[in-house]
Design an enzyme around this catalytic site. Sequence first.
Site, PDB file in Angstrom:
ATOM      1  N   GLY A  24      36.528  20.479 -34.410  1.00 46.87           N
ATOM      2  CA  GLY A  24      35.875  19.747 -35.093  1.00 46.87           C
ATOM      3  C   GLY A  24      36.509  18.264 -34.643  1.00 46.87           C
ATOM      4  CG  ASP A  26      34.987  13.120 -35.812  1.00 45.71           C
ATOM      5  OD1 ASP A  26      35.334  12.318 -36.575  1.00 45.71           O
ATOM      6  OD2 ASP A  26      33.799  14.268 -36.831  1.00 45.71           O
ATOM      7  CE1 TYR A  34      33.965  21.619 -38.073  1.00 49.52           C
ATOM      8  CE2 TYR A  34      33.253  23.129 -36.640  1.00 49.52           C
ATOM      9  CZ  TYR A  34      33.567  22.238 -36.374  1.00 49.52           C
ATOM     10  OH  TYR A  34      32.877  20.814 -35.538  1.00 49.52           O
ATOM     11  CE  LYS A 222      32.646  15.239 -32.214  1.00 47.52           C
ATOM     12  NZ  LYS A 222      31.948  14.244 -33.042  1.00 47.52           N
ATOM     13  CG  ASP A 250      29.993  11.992 -32.274  1.00 44.18           C
ATOM     14  OD1 ASP A 250      29.394  11.471 -32.885  1.00 44.18           O
ATOM     15  OD2 ASP A 250      30.242  13.519 -32.707  1.00 44.18           O
ATOM     16  CG  ASN A 252      32.186  11.647 -34.880  1.00 47.07           C
ATOM     17  OD1 ASN A 252      32.120  11.601 -34.338  1.00 47.07           O
ATOM     18  ND2 ASN A 252      31.373  12.622 -36.225  1.00 47.07           N
ATOM     19  CD  GLU A 276      26.512  13.113 -31.767  1.00 48.04           C
ATOM     20  OE1 GLU A 276      26.127  12.899 -30.827  1.00 48.04           O
ATOM     21  OE2 GLU A 276      26.669  13.408 -33.023  1.00 48.04           O
ATOM     22  CD  GLU A 305      27.154  13.824 -37.135  1.00 47.71           C
ATOM     23  OE1 GLU A 305      26.864  14.631 -35.463  1.00 47.71           O
ATOM     24  OE2 GLU A 305      28.693  14.313 -37.732  1.00 47.71           O
ATOM     25  CG  ASP A 328      22.727  18.833 -40.413  1.00 49.53           C
ATOM     26  OD1 ASP A 328      23.908  18.359 -40.116  1.00 49.53           O
ATOM     27  OD2 ASP A 328      22.418  19.436 -41.430  1.00 49.53           O
ATOM     28  CB  ALA A 356      24.018  22.603 -33.733  1.00 50.38           C
TER      29      ALA A 356
END
Length: 386
Positions: A24, A26, A34, A222, A250, A252, A276, A305, A328, A356
Amino acid sequence: MVHGRVSRLSVHDVRFPTSLGGHGSDAMHTDPDYSAAYVVLETDAEDGLKGYGITFTLGRGTEVVVCAVNALAPHVLNKDLGDIVGDFRGFYRQLTSDGQLRWIGPEKGVVHLATAAVLNAVWDLWAKQEGKPLWKLLVDMDPRTLVSCIDFRYITDVLTEEEACEILQQSQVGKKEREEQMLAHGYPAYTTSCAWLGYPDATLKQLCSEALKDGWTRFKVKVGADLQDDIRRCRLVRNMIGPEKTLMMDANQRWDVPEAVEWMTKLAEFKPLWIEEPTSPDDILGHAAISKALAPLGIGVATGEQCHNRVIFKQLLQAKALKFLQIDSCRLGSVNENLSVLLMAKKFEIPVCPHAGGVGLCELVQHLIIFDFISVSASLQDSPSN
Ligand SMILES: C[C@H](O)[C@@H](O)[C@@H](O)[C@H](O)C(=O)O
Ligand SMILES: [Mg+2]
């Protein structure tokens, strides 16, 4: 028939130590655990059904959201479920307009995440009482009832209740076939699981080759922390997946606007479908500038998101700031607010590719995107969700 009075709301702080393996991770969230603020609603009805709703969080952030859920609880407790869903727009408005809590929002941040968790639990309970999965509850609902769940405040300059009804009416054509298609084949998806930023190259390679064997055709990588690393990792993934399969990137929110354009120009050789969250999620005009600059390179901008609410999505659409819209299920105010964004996206002809990447999000958002395909967008073009 929905029934029962809400007799109990409990909220749990649920965390998984994903940061230990870099899962998870980034360019901005280097040690994500999480987590979820996990709401359970009980009623006095004899069926014993409970409503479960979450919002996705990271580690210590969860305790703050749990507080906010408890602060919202008086709005739900002792309420008749029939009254809640019978005037769902009013109930959404009541939660988001709490005279003291809205000061720490409004409709954004912790208090909105908490609203999402509570309302997700209400929707879950409603669907369970009807004996249907949520997507089917939505698909079977008549357009008038569906739009009566939406708070149109602040978006009527772009989408009125009448227009929303028309969109839903028009999409009645072919609905049955699309539902059969979903039941037979499911919804196309992409994977982010191979290429979290904290993974060493060996892990990335191993996960990528496993994903290829499993039949994945779309991969998200990422990027954003170190350009030379990104070039190496993107080259590695592109070489493994070949020129035909889809690659997304992505960042972030890592970059400033000019930096995003420069950086992505250097990564363009790897042919990403999208970049993204290139910059701050609040920077609508910044996203528009990046979109414009990257369009000649064939790179679209995706975001959503961390988009607070329907108003920001409205402006992103108005400003032509995004090519892929990422709803989201837990950041917006549950199904109610997501419905308004799906309908606005349809009006602007922008494909929705839900976010997601988090615990529980895939499970929730599949209902929204399947509903979107069957009842709103009627299209699968350009819309892989992860
Ligand atoms: C901290 C999280 O894993 C994020 O990196 C994740 O949601 C990501 O942005 C995604 O798009 O899946
Ligand atoms: Mg993302």
